[in-house]
Design an enzyme around this catalytic site. Structure first.
Site, PDB file in Angstrom:
ATOM      1  N   GLY A  45      33.637  38.826  47.241  1.00  0.00           N
ATOM      2  CA  GLY A  45      35.028  38.798  46.804  1.00  0.00           C
ATOM      3  C   GLY A  45      36.088  38.909  47.690  1.00  0.00           C
ATOM      4  O   GLY A  45      37.048  38.522  47.401  1.00  0.00           O
ATOM      5  N   GLU A 100      38.561  45.438  48.970  1.00  0.00           N
ATOM      6  CA  GLU A 100      37.845  44.836  48.084  1.00  0.00           C
ATOM      7  C   GLU A 100      38.624  43.845  47.274  1.00  0.00           C
ATOM      8  O   GLU A 100      40.001  44.038  47.286  1.00  0.00           O
ATOM      9  CB  GLU A 100      37.448  46.021  47.021  1.00  0.00           C
ATOM     10  N   ASP A 104      36.839  47.587  39.283  1.00  0.00           N
ATOM     11  CA  ASP A 104      36.532  47.542  37.726  1.00  0.00           C
ATOM     12  C   ASP A 104      35.934  49.138  37.502  1.00  0.00           C
ATOM     13  O   ASP A 104      36.874  50.098  37.218  1.00  0.00           O
ATOM     14  CB  ASP A 104      35.358  46.724  37.517  1.00  0.00           C
TER      15      ASP A 104
HETATM   16  P1  IMP Z   1      32.682  47.996  40.146  1.00  0.00           P
HETATM   17  O1  IMP Z   1      31.687  48.628  40.979  1.00  0.00           O
HETATM   18  O2  IMP Z   1      32.540  47.935  38.648  1.00  0.00           O
HETATM   19  O3  IMP Z   1      33.975  48.344  40.398  1.00  0.00           O
HETATM   20  O4  IMP Z   1      32.577  46.170  40.547  1.00  0.00           O
HETATM   21  C1  IMP Z   1      33.615  45.680  40.925  1.00  0.00           C
HETATM   22  C2  IMP Z   1      32.976  44.325  41.252  1.00  0.00           C
HETATM   23  O5  IMP Z   1      32.634  43.641  39.924  1.00  0.00           O
HETATM   24  C3  IMP Z   1      34.114  43.470  42.115  1.00  0.00           C
HETATM   25  O6  IMP Z   1      34.053  43.548  43.410  1.00  0.00           O
HETATM   26  C4  IMP Z   1      33.892  42.190  41.399  1.00  0.00           C
HETATM   27  O7  IMP Z   1      32.847  41.478  42.348  1.00  0.00           O
HETATM   28  C5  IMP Z   1      33.265  42.208  40.214  1.00  0.00           C
HETATM   29  N1  IMP Z   1      34.278  41.996  39.104  1.00  0.00           N
HETATM   30  C6  IMP Z   1      34.553  42.967  38.233  1.00  0.00           C
HETATM   31  N2  IMP Z   1      35.610  42.599  37.245  1.00  0.00           N
HETATM   32  C7  IMP Z   1      35.814  41.225  37.860  1.00  0.00           C
HETATM   33  C8  IMP Z   1      36.609  40.102  37.119  1.00  0.00           C
HETATM   34  O8  IMP Z   1      37.402  40.009  36.292  1.00  0.00           O
HETATM   35  N3  IMP Z   1      36.356  38.876  37.678  1.00  0.00           N
HETATM   36  C9  IMP Z   1      35.754  38.731  38.531  1.00  0.00           C
HETATM   37  N4  IMP Z   1      34.830  39.469  39.356  1.00  0.00           N
HETATM   38  C10 IMP Z   1      35.100  40.983  38.709  1.00  0.00           C
HETATM   39 MG    MG Z   2      33.096  42.634  44.696  1.00  0.00          MG
END
Ligand code: IMP
Ligand code: MG
Length: 181
Positions: A45, A100, A104
């Site tokens: 991403g 990043e 999320d």
């Molecule tokens: P975390 O470890 O839960 O913070 O995951 C974050 C990852 O989830 C990001 O790097 C994205 O790849 C994916 N992600 C979370 N929210 C979204 C969104 O709204 N759109 C697209 N990808 C998302």
């Molecule tokens: Mg990601």
């Protein structure tokens, strides 16, 4: 691409992103004067944001990439980090900036930051283009944040749905019909 028939609502325009990336790069340029900066993109991403960011940062830097995911549930200590692609750069004594796309829950990033710090980096900071604060499960210190967004699934500027929409130049919310195919 600039227009997409499956985008229902644009949350952040291409122009707003360009402006904000410049502001963040100015701050990073000030903070990293005289330092050995290693910019680490978390694939996939981050690559669109990272490509724009490093071209605005006025400090020499080394670019490297990681592919990492975390699994498990609950607290950060019960999460395991799976690394599919590791750095090829020795970061010991260097100043690392993790890039990043979106934060999320924060679980993967928290684990990556700890891992890189354990490799004797001089510092390990984080920049994300987008954050969803209401979704955070782990309290991480993110030094350079582009935008805060509500808890909606968004795509564009590197962010995907089913590996698509990464090349859309704004950030937006998909129409429901996009999930059906
Ligand atoms: P975390 O470890 O839960 O913070 O995951 C974050 C990852 O989830 C990001 O790097 C994205 O790849 C994916 N992600 C979370 N929210 C979204 C969104 O709204 N759109 C697209 N990808 C998302
Ligand atoms: Mg990601």
């Amino acid at each position: 691409m600039d227009k997409h028939p499956l985008i229902a609502e644009i949350l952040i325009t291409k122009e707003q992103i360009q402006q904000r990336v410049k502001e963040l790069a100015e701050q990073i340029t000030k903070d990293y004067q005289g330092k050995e900066l290693v910019v680490v993109g978390l694939l996939k991403g981050s690559w669109v944001y990272m490509a724009d960011l490093v071209r605005e940062i006025q400090v020499d830097c080394v670019c490297d990439f990681m592919i990492a995911s975390s699994y498990g549930s609950g607290t950060s200590s019960s999460h395991h980090l799976k690394i599919t692609r590791d750095l090829s750069t020795d970061i010991s004594g260097k100043d690392v900036l993790i890039v990043e796309d979106i934060i999320d829950t924060g679980t993967t990033l928290d684990a990556v930051q700890k891992l890189l710090a354990s490799r004797n980096a001089n510092s390990v900071e984080i920049t994300t283009l987008v954050t969803k604060p209401s979704r955070r499960e782990i309290d991480i210190d993110v030094k350079y944040i582009g935008f805060e967004v509500p808890d909606k699934f968004i795509v564009g500027y590197g962010l995907d749905f089913d590996e698509k929409f990464r090349g859309y130049s704004s950030i937006g919310v998909l129409k429901e019909e996009a999930y059906k195919n």
